[in-house]
Design a protein around this motif. Structure first.
Motif, PDB file in Angstrom:
ATOM      1  N   HIS A 351       0.819  -1.207   0.000  1.00 10.35           N
ATOM      2  CA  HIS A 351       0.000   0.000   0.000  1.00 10.35           C
ATOM      3  C   HIS A 351       0.857   1.263   0.000  1.00 10.35           C
ATOM      4  CE1 HIS A 351      -2.071   3.226   2.417  1.00 10.35           C
ATOM      5  NE2 HIS A 351      -2.876   3.105   1.382  1.00 10.35           N
ATOM      6  N   GLN A 352       1.923   1.248   0.796  1.00  6.79           N
ATOM      7  CA  GLN A 352       2.828   2.401   0.797  1.00  6.79           C
ATOM      8  C   GLN A 352       3.438   2.624  -0.581  1.00  6.79           C
ATOM      9  OE1 GLN A 352       5.688   1.658   3.919  1.00  6.79           O
ATOM     10  NE2 GLN A 352       4.122   1.505   5.512  1.00  6.79           N
ATOM     11  N   SER A 354       2.028   1.788  -3.354  1.00 11.21           N
ATOM     12  CA  SER A 354       0.961   2.271  -4.237  1.00 11.21           C
ATOM     13  C   SER A 354       0.797   3.783  -4.110  1.00 11.21           C
ATOM     14  CB  SER A 354      -0.359   1.569  -3.910  1.00 11.21           C
ATOM     15  OG  SER A 354      -0.908   2.032  -2.685  1.00 11.21           O
ATOM     16  N   ARG A 355       0.985   4.305  -2.927  1.00 12.14           N
ATOM     17  CA  ARG A 355       0.877   5.757  -2.744  1.00 12.14           C
ATOM     18  C   ARG A 355       2.091   6.478  -3.323  1.00 12.14           C
ATOM     19  NH1 ARG A 355      -1.281   7.279   3.173  1.00 12.14           N
ATOM     20  NH2 ARG A 355      -1.570   9.218   2.019  1.00 12.14           N
ATOM     21  N   ASP A 406      -5.899   0.687   4.856  1.00 13.95           N
ATOM     22  CA  ASP A 406      -6.494   1.841   4.166  1.00 13.95           C
ATOM     23  C   ASP A 406      -7.831   1.394   3.600  1.00 13.95           C
ATOM     24  OD1 ASP A 406      -7.289   3.970   2.564  1.00 13.95           O
ATOM     25  OD2 ASP A 406      -5.264   4.398   1.880  1.00 13.95           O
TER      26      ASP A 406
END
Length: 580
Positions: A351-352, A354-355, A406
């Protein structure tokens, strides 16, 4: 006449005995080899090396006996022995030289199983991070005679033999061409790679056709969350995808967490490298020919325990078939909580990324056969060993984990769509294997396609036994989210719903959602509710009215949730404004 013949035979016997006992050393060698060979044969040849020892011993003993019993001179015996032996060695050398030069791998041609270490299987090479990966540009054609279920049962469960033609790209992934970019990248294990599935039927290929986009298949058999994260970093990110789909398989992904940790201790950094001679022997003609003889001698080793775990299922023609549940026997690892923690860390890191890199992350939960068949009308009965089984709460826990990282991460549970397919007598799984059928691949591709087009719900339901029983919904959701009873009474109203419709939480709670929003349905409400009860979810477009009376068109997703203790029904409805 008879007297003369008997006399001649006696003379010959005395002559043979005289020659035999005149060479006590030869007699001792014969006796030694004889006892040795009998011992080796009685104890069994469990591998190709032991069988080679037996054959060499038998070859030498045979020549020894021939030399002592033949009437030809010993010099002639030696000459024949040398001639035959050199001829055999030359023939063997002609077969082995291509293996020595790495032009041929007989382990591949004979389909010889590798050792328990993945990197010793012909089509894999060792990798310092991933432990194993496919050989770049590896190709193989052949036929699947039996899937893993049929192999465990030593049975032929299908009449048609599946042909395969697998090809891998420059990095060892199942893509027809070397990709430099991709719109979508899919990471996972054997369900994504799916070497038993024709390329045209692969989920990734079907998804690419539906999306009119390039899709990279980044699945490798046996991979777990840690390896899949490495694949995401090393191979997915350089392709600059807009979306990365991460497929989590219930059957063994948590087990693969520990297996990966164990495998790291066996890699080149901590074990002596395989010698050159050992590598040549592994690829050699003789080794693989003898290994084939051992396999033929031993036959298929059936696992009787596996055959006890099944359900009787009725097909479209009303015939009874057995659906086996092999994957469910190993789906819960010994260190469950540790495996879940490592999985969370891997997903959080993804997820990190992806950001940082701007791609959309989609997590897909792939259920085992038992979870799918545990609640479908086509099941006639379960076997004694499975009738008391109950599906775990893993989908809810994984969904909760993802949303806790998230709530905007898309989460897709394939269980409802698979159950719907089975209820209509479809076969999303291969009949003799735990993996998806061609129809299953197409179903998964359509489900992911719909989620990418329409979005997927971003909420969490914690209906975990022995934990809190209340429904917990994350309020950090941009979509309008409500929790309501089966009759429509609103029990929860988030900030997104307040912003979209204008009603405050106090104005909405306790009201009927359909009355409050003056909902216009695409078809009669009873039909929608029946579909939701069957599939456990419903998706479609609705027309609502805001507090100020204006219309708003929304994409709506309803998910049915049932409390495991009191069986009460709750509906989680997520609405997002349709700007199209």
């Amino acid at each position: 006449m008879n007297t003369n013949v008997r006399a001649m035979n006696i003379v010959r016997l005395k002559s043979w005995a005289s020659r035999l006992f005149s060479n006590r050393l030869a007699l001792a060698v014969v006796i030694l080899f004889g006892f040795g060979y009998v011992f080796l044969w009685l104890t069994g040849s469990t591998n190709s090396i032991q069988l080679a020892d037996n054959l060499i011993a038998m070859y030498l003993v045979t020549w020894g006996l021939y030399g002592m019993t033949s009437r030809v001179s010993r010099q002639e015996v030696r000459s024949r022995f040398v001639t035959v032996t050199v001829t055999l060695l030359l023939c063997l050398a002609a077969l082995e030289i291509p293996a020595v030069l790495r032009l041929v791998n007989y382990q591949d041609l004979f389909s010889t199983p590798g050792s328990p270490n993945w990197w010793n299987i012909p089509q894999y090479v060792e990798d310092p991070e991933l432990v194993w990966i496919h050989t770049p540009h590896y190709q193989k054609k052949g036929k699947y005679v039996r899937g893993n279920v049929a192999e465990a049962l030593c049975a032929t469960m299908v009449n048609d033999v599946r042909e395969y033609d697998v090809r891998y790209d420059q990095h060892g992934f199942r893509n027809q061409t070397d990709l430099t970019s991709a719109d979508i990248a899919v990471v996972g294990d054997s369900f994504v790679e799916s070497p038993q599935t024709p390329y045209d039927s692969l989920m990734t290929n079907v998804l690419g056709n539906l999306q009119h986009a390039s899709v990279a298949n980044l699945g490798i058999s046996g991979y777990g969350p840690q390896q899949e994260l490495i694949v995401l970093k090393r191979f997915a990110l350089p392709l600059r995808p807009k979306t990365i789909v991460w497929v989590f398989y219930e059957g063994n992904d948590l087990n693969d967490v520990q297996r990966y940790e164990d495998s790291l201790h066996l890699t080149a950094e901590s074990r002596p490298p395989q010698s050159v001679l050992s590598q040549i022997w592994t690829r050699s003609f003789l080794n693989n020919l003898l290994s084939t003889f051992v396999r033929l001698r031993d036959g298929c080793q059936s696992s009787s325990a596996v055959g006890d775990y099944y359900a009787l299922v009725k097909d479209a023609q009303g015939r009874e078939t057995r659906q086996y549940f092999i994957s469910d026997l190993f789906s819960t690892p010994a260190k469950h909580m540790e495996a879940m923690s490592i999985t969370r860390t891997s997903l959080s890191t993804a997820h990190q990324l992806s950001r940082q890199h701007g791609f959309r992350l989609v997590v897909v939960f792939a259920p085992t056969e038992y979870r799918v068949y545990s609640d479908v009308p086509s099941v006639i009965e379960f076997s004694d060993k499975t009738k008391d089984w109950r599906p775990s709460n893993l989908p809810s826990r994984l969904r909760s984990m993802v949303a806790d990282i998230d709530p905007k991460i898309d989460f897709i549970d394939l269980t409802p769509v698979f159950r719907d397919e089975v209820s209509r007598y479809g076969q999303p799984f291969l009949s003799d294997d735990t993996h998806w059928s061609d129809a299953g691949h197409a179903l998964v591709a359509r489900t992911i396609h719909d989620a990418l087009i329409n979005g997927s719900p971003a909420y969490v339901v914690q209906n975990v036994p022995d934990q809190q029983d209340d429904v917990v919904v994350l309020d950090q959701n941009d979509s309008a989210l409500m929790v309501r009873d089966a009759d429509g009474t609103i029990r929860y109203w988030n900030k997104g719903a307040q912003e979209l419709y204008g009603f405050t939480s106090s104005e909405a709670l306790g009201k009927s959602s359909h009355s409050l929003l003056k909902t216009q349905f695409p078809k009669p409400l009873p039909a929608i509710e029946r579909e939701m009860m069957e599939k456990k979810f419903w998706y479609g477009e609705l027309v609502h009215r805001r507090r100020d009376g204006s219309k708003v068109f929304v994409r709506s997703r309803w998910d049915l949730q049932q409390n495991p203790k009191d069986k009460t029904i709750t509906v989680l409805e997520v609405n997002s404004k349709n700007n199209s």
